[in-house]
Design a protein around this motif. Sequence first.
Motif, PDB file in Angstrom:
ATOM      1  N   UNK A   1       0.324  -1.113   0.140  1.00 30.81           N
ATOM      2  CA  UNK A   1      -0.269  -0.188  -0.020  1.00 30.81           C
ATOM      3  C   UNK A   1       0.956   1.062  -0.152  1.00 30.81           C
ATOM      4  N   UNK A   2       1.907   1.492   1.213  1.00 29.64           N
ATOM      5  CA  UNK A   2       3.062   2.651   0.880  1.00 29.64           C
ATOM      6  C   UNK A   2       3.696   3.165   0.035  1.00 29.64           C
ATOM      7  N   UNK A   3       3.791   1.448  -0.656  1.00 29.34           N
ATOM      8  CA  UNK A   3       5.160   2.020  -2.100  1.00 29.34           C
ATOM      9  C   UNK A   3       3.803   2.280  -3.070  1.00 29.34           C
ATOM     10  N   UNK A   4       3.010   2.117  -3.337  1.00 24.97           N
ATOM     11  CA  UNK A   4       2.074   1.680  -4.013  1.00 24.97           C
ATOM     12  C   UNK A   4       1.620   3.261  -4.458  1.00 24.97           C
ATOM     13  N   UNK A   5       0.988   3.630  -3.033  1.00 26.74           N
ATOM     14  CA  UNK A   5       0.892   5.115  -3.427  1.00 26.74           C
ATOM     15  C   UNK A   5       2.080   6.206  -3.446  1.00 26.74           C
ATOM     16  N   UNK A   6       3.661   5.713  -3.740  1.00 25.27           N
ATOM     17  CA  UNK A   6       4.506   6.312  -3.660  1.00 25.27           C
ATOM     18  C   UNK A   6       4.209   6.408  -5.384  1.00 25.27           C
ATOM     19  N   UNK A   7       4.380   5.127  -5.784  1.00 23.97           N
ATOM     20  CA  UNK A   7       4.449   5.321  -6.835  1.00 23.97           C
ATOM     21  C   UNK A   7       3.363   5.690  -7.781  1.00 23.97           C
ATOM     22  N   UNK A   8       2.258   5.627  -7.191  1.00 21.61           N
ATOM     23  CA  UNK A   8       0.897   5.744  -7.847  1.00 21.61           C
ATOM     24  C   UNK A   8       0.651   7.634  -8.152  1.00 21.61           C
TER      25      UNK A   8
ATOM     26  N   UNK B   1       7.549  -4.471  -1.010  1.00 23.64           N
ATOM     27  CA  UNK B   1       7.626  -3.020  -1.534  1.00 23.64           C
ATOM     28  C   UNK B   1       7.903  -3.616  -3.077  1.00 23.64           C
ATOM     29  N   UNK B   2       7.981  -5.028  -2.779  1.00 23.50           N
ATOM     30  CA  UNK B   2       8.801  -5.636  -4.256  1.00 23.50           C
ATOM     31  C   UNK B   2       6.977  -5.746  -5.035  1.00 23.50           C
ATOM     32  N   UNK B   3       6.160  -6.615  -4.005  1.00 23.37           N
ATOM     33  CA  UNK B   3       4.544  -6.465  -4.855  1.00 23.37           C
ATOM     34  C   UNK B   3       4.236  -5.558  -5.317  1.00 23.37           C
ATOM     35  N   UNK B   4       4.230  -4.123  -4.969  1.00 25.68           N
ATOM     36  CA  UNK B   4       4.217  -2.688  -5.292  1.00 25.68           C
ATOM     37  C   UNK B   4       4.318  -3.335  -7.169  1.00 25.68           C
ATOM     38  N   UNK B   5       5.828  -2.491  -7.162  1.00 22.55           N
ATOM     39  CA  UNK B   5       6.284  -3.064  -7.792  1.00 22.55           C
ATOM     40  C   UNK B   5       6.012  -3.906  -8.889  1.00 22.55           C
ATOM     41  N   UNK B   6       5.880  -5.129  -8.834  1.00 25.36           N
ATOM     42  CA  UNK B   6       5.105  -5.648  -9.622  1.00 25.36           C
ATOM     43  C   UNK B   6       3.991  -5.898 -10.295  1.00 25.36           C
ATOM     44  N   UNK B   7       2.864  -5.790  -9.255  1.00 25.87           N
ATOM     45  CA  UNK B   7       1.642  -5.348  -9.833  1.00 25.87           C
ATOM     46  C   UNK B   7       1.433  -3.705 -10.319  1.00 25.87           C
ATOM     47  N   UNK B   8       2.242  -3.121  -9.815  1.00 27.81           N
ATOM     48  CA  UNK B   8       2.453  -1.950 -11.356  1.00 27.81           C
ATOM     49  C   UNK B   8       3.428  -1.847 -12.760  1.00 27.81           C
ATOM     50  N   UNK B   9       4.245  -3.330 -12.832  1.00 33.09           N
ATOM     51  CA  UNK B   9       4.575  -3.528 -13.921  1.00 33.09           C
ATOM     52  C   UNK B   9       6.331  -2.199 -14.070  1.00 33.09           C
ATOM     53  N   UNK B  10       6.318  -2.141 -12.944  1.00 31.96           N
ATOM     54  CA  UNK B  10       7.571  -1.297 -12.741  1.00 31.96           C
ATOM     55  C   UNK B  10       9.210  -3.078 -12.174  1.00 31.96           C
ATOM     56  N   UNK B  11       9.823  -2.559 -13.361  1.00 36.26           N
ATOM     57  CA  UNK B  11      10.706  -2.790 -12.216  1.00 36.26           C
ATOM     58  C   UNK B  11      11.684  -2.802 -11.339  1.00 36.26           C
ATOM     59  N   UNK B  12      11.867  -3.476  -9.999  1.00 40.51           N
ATOM     60  CA  UNK B  12      13.269  -2.968  -9.088  1.00 40.51           C
ATOM     61  C   UNK B  12      14.168  -3.081  -9.435  1.00 40.51           C
TER      62      UNK B  12
ATOM     63  N   UNK C   1      -3.992  -9.424  10.276  1.00 41.66           N
ATOM     64  CA  UNK C   1      -4.822  -7.904  10.817  1.00 41.66           C
ATOM     65  C   UNK C   1      -4.692  -7.277   9.771  1.00 41.66           C
ATOM     66  N   UNK C   2      -5.877  -6.288   8.755  1.00 40.00           N
ATOM     67  CA  UNK C   2      -5.225  -5.122   8.141  1.00 40.00           C
ATOM     68  C   UNK C   2      -4.760  -4.038   8.660  1.00 40.00           C
ATOM     69  N   UNK C   3      -4.064  -3.126   7.247  1.00 37.04           N
ATOM     70  CA  UNK C   3      -3.328  -1.872   7.603  1.00 37.04           C
ATOM     71  C   UNK C   3      -4.232  -0.765   6.698  1.00 37.04           C
ATOM     72  N   UNK C   4      -3.864   0.642   6.521  1.00 35.41           N
ATOM     73  CA  UNK C   4      -4.811   1.999   6.442  1.00 35.41           C
ATOM     74  C   UNK C   4      -3.850   2.757   6.148  1.00 35.41           C
ATOM     75  N   UNK C   5      -3.726   3.393   4.693  1.00 28.82           N
ATOM     76  CA  UNK C   5      -2.804   4.581   4.674  1.00 28.82           C
ATOM     77  C   UNK C   5      -3.351   6.087   5.087  1.00 28.82           C
ATOM     78  N   UNK C   6      -2.625   6.182   6.296  1.00 30.91           N
ATOM     79  CA  UNK C   6      -3.104   7.480   6.751  1.00 30.91           C
ATOM     80  C   UNK C   6      -1.830   8.258   5.500  1.00 30.91           C
ATOM     81  N   UNK C   7      -2.096   9.374   5.201  1.00 32.92           N
ATOM     82  CA  UNK C   7      -2.377  10.236   3.850  1.00 32.92           C
ATOM     83  C   UNK C   7      -1.811  11.497   4.616  1.00 32.92           C
ATOM     84  N   UNK C   8      -0.212  12.133   4.947  1.00 31.94           N
ATOM     85  CA  UNK C   8      -0.180  13.602   5.910  1.00 31.94           C
ATOM     86  C   UNK C   8       0.554  14.307   4.825  1.00 31.94           C
TER      87      UNK C   8
END
Lengths: 339, 339
Positions: free
Chosen positions: B178-185, B210-221, B329-336
């Motif tokens: 979630x965190x990594x995807x937020x940055x990438x997207x 971190x890896x998974x986020x790249x993978x799912x967005x088709x970005x090379x790590x 347990x699930x997590x949540x992205x907190x935007x600041x």
Amino acid sequence: MPVTSPTTFRTTYAEIAAKAGVSRATVSRVLNGDDRVHSDRAQAVIEAANKLGYRTNRAARALSTGRTGQIAVVIDDSPAVLTDPFWGVVLAGISRVLIVHDIHSVLMISPLESEDSPIAHYLEGGDVDGAIFLTVHQEHVVQSLVKKGLPVVVIGTPIDLKSEIVYVDTDNRLGAELATKHLLSSGCKKVATITGDISAVAGIDRLEGYHAAHLSLGIEVNEDLIAHGDWSFENAKTLTLRLLARNPDIDGIFAANDTMALGVMAAIHERGRMVPDHVAVVGFDDNLMAQTHRPGLTTIRQDIVGLGAAAAESMLSILQGETPAPKILPTELILRESA
Amino acid sequence: MPVTSPTTFRTTYAEIAAKAGVSRATVSRVLNGDDRVHSDRAQAVIEAANKLGYRTNRAARALSTGRTGQIAVVIDDSPAVLTDPFWGVVLAGISRVLIVHDIHSVLMISPLESEDSPIAHYLEGGDVDGAIFLTVHQEHVVQSLVKKGLPVVVIGTPIDLKSEIVYVDTDNRLGAELATKHLLSSGCKKVATITGDISAVAGIDRLEGYHAAHLSLGIEVNEDLIAHGDWSFENAKTLTLRLLARNPDIDGIFAANDTMALGVMAAIHERGRMVPDHVAVVGFDDNLMAQTHRPGLTTIRQDIVGLGAAAAESMLSILQGETPAPKILPTELILRESA
DNA sequence: CCGGTTGCGTATAACGCTTAAATAACGAAA
DNA sequence: TTTCGTTATTTAAGCGTTATACGCAACCGG
């Protein structure tokens, strides 16, 4: 016939007695350190106990003696308290001392609103031999427990009932004096303070220390430099901005805790000024943030483990029938970059 | 004759029985909810009990049933653990659930080095009905306790013995994703990460996210953007400086916890760059510092109270003879402001 | 209408430990 | 050798619950 323990099978006095060739009473004597037993027999008992891996059954002992070997540690169930890293360390201090005396700490995280809240009943119920309170909002509840004969120690100075409640605390007054003196004696001409919540004794004492420092250095206190905070970051930041607006020549600020000191620094920074070049800052607590923040925060370190340990020792003392005097623990100035 | 309780005088079944005009066993039946008792008599017993302020004697019950109604909460005695505000909140979560079931939490702050450390003996000794571990370094010690029949729940995923130990954990992998995807997207082209200690499962999982986020967005790590940290501020700062020196065009960093994220921001700042304008930063945990730091730290919030509560519920389930599955347990992205 | 259930309550035996009271062991004094 | 005074051990009586065995009705079918 009752069920036996679901988990482990325990060895009892009966087995030890059989193996050592003595009666159960003798086993009890030996295992409780009664020296009125012949050393060879005692030796035999100890060997048998070790060989059988004996562990004393606390429930049975408690039933017989009326003492549980357990102390309640009561913490207020509020996020502000629980997220404060302070308490974990205090707990460690308590636990380390008590465990040496084979006393267990039972955690009671609960608001202690009234005299007949569930937790008050628990405490009266005899499940524990005493209670250590980590925060006290309701002194009369604590007092009523004391009156009912429950050994009680409070961490933090009571507001009203100092003479009736056994407590331990950090020397907030002297610590604050130390902090303020450091600022004044390292060249600051105009030192302000953001107080804590002055309905709490810690808040009052830290403000008194600020006064005491000025007094002992023969400097007049300017009431305009005292801002009443509430321990929180945001509030401290707001107050600091206001202070700086009114008194642009402030060159030192003592914040009554580290969290507020960070707020102070944030405000100073926002005003485009530098710490410590334009304004020096000293905090109180020496928490993790004080250490990791840049610039590092000069602050007053409390002996937090010592606080817990002192509380535990006072408890032990009460359990032995004594009435320990309040203990006030010394503080230490930790120099970092901010002042 | 043994001494009576030094503190409070308790009312017993005998007194209730006398007042209600029944036998002690009937009192026991009523108070334990056995419905094979005439309702008027039951009523009389309950009234008598209330009127006399009856509190059950846990020691006596424990002796008779073999169950103590107490769960040990085991915390590693190290400053790093105890000063982490995380644990206080977990404790609250545990305690709140257990107390509803009339189970007390006994705190055991101690290193659990070996299978015959004092604390292991305590746990085997029958003083508690089960144990919840807040940190596990020595899985085989835990395993041996499990094998001896002690109900055990671990908070945090075991490294080796996932199938043999009941555990609860935060979804570290998904949170990190979630965190990594937020940055990438949100526009970052080159996102680095400072991992936690990757000998811990949380460290591994957050790296995997971190890896998974790249993978799912088709970005090379780019392996060069991965720095192996140890959860600490200082180390993260050093690593970040090194990363930025080698890759000046990094525009996003995911730090595997908030403390390191602060280190990352300190480093960025030291390089004369701005957060988030030049480099965006996301942390993990949502601790107090994340909230008070300026700029506010965008981070992944875990449900910490929920973690404790889940552990307690798993424990209750084990005590009822079940074998609960691990809970994640699930997590949540907190935007600041930081990303 | 009787022997055999069933329903409900009472009495009582554990649970493992502590300790006061009773007894045994052992010297020393007579 | 007997006796008294100590000290070392054992006996036994709880501590407050829980749970089993037992007794006494009322109740059922045969």
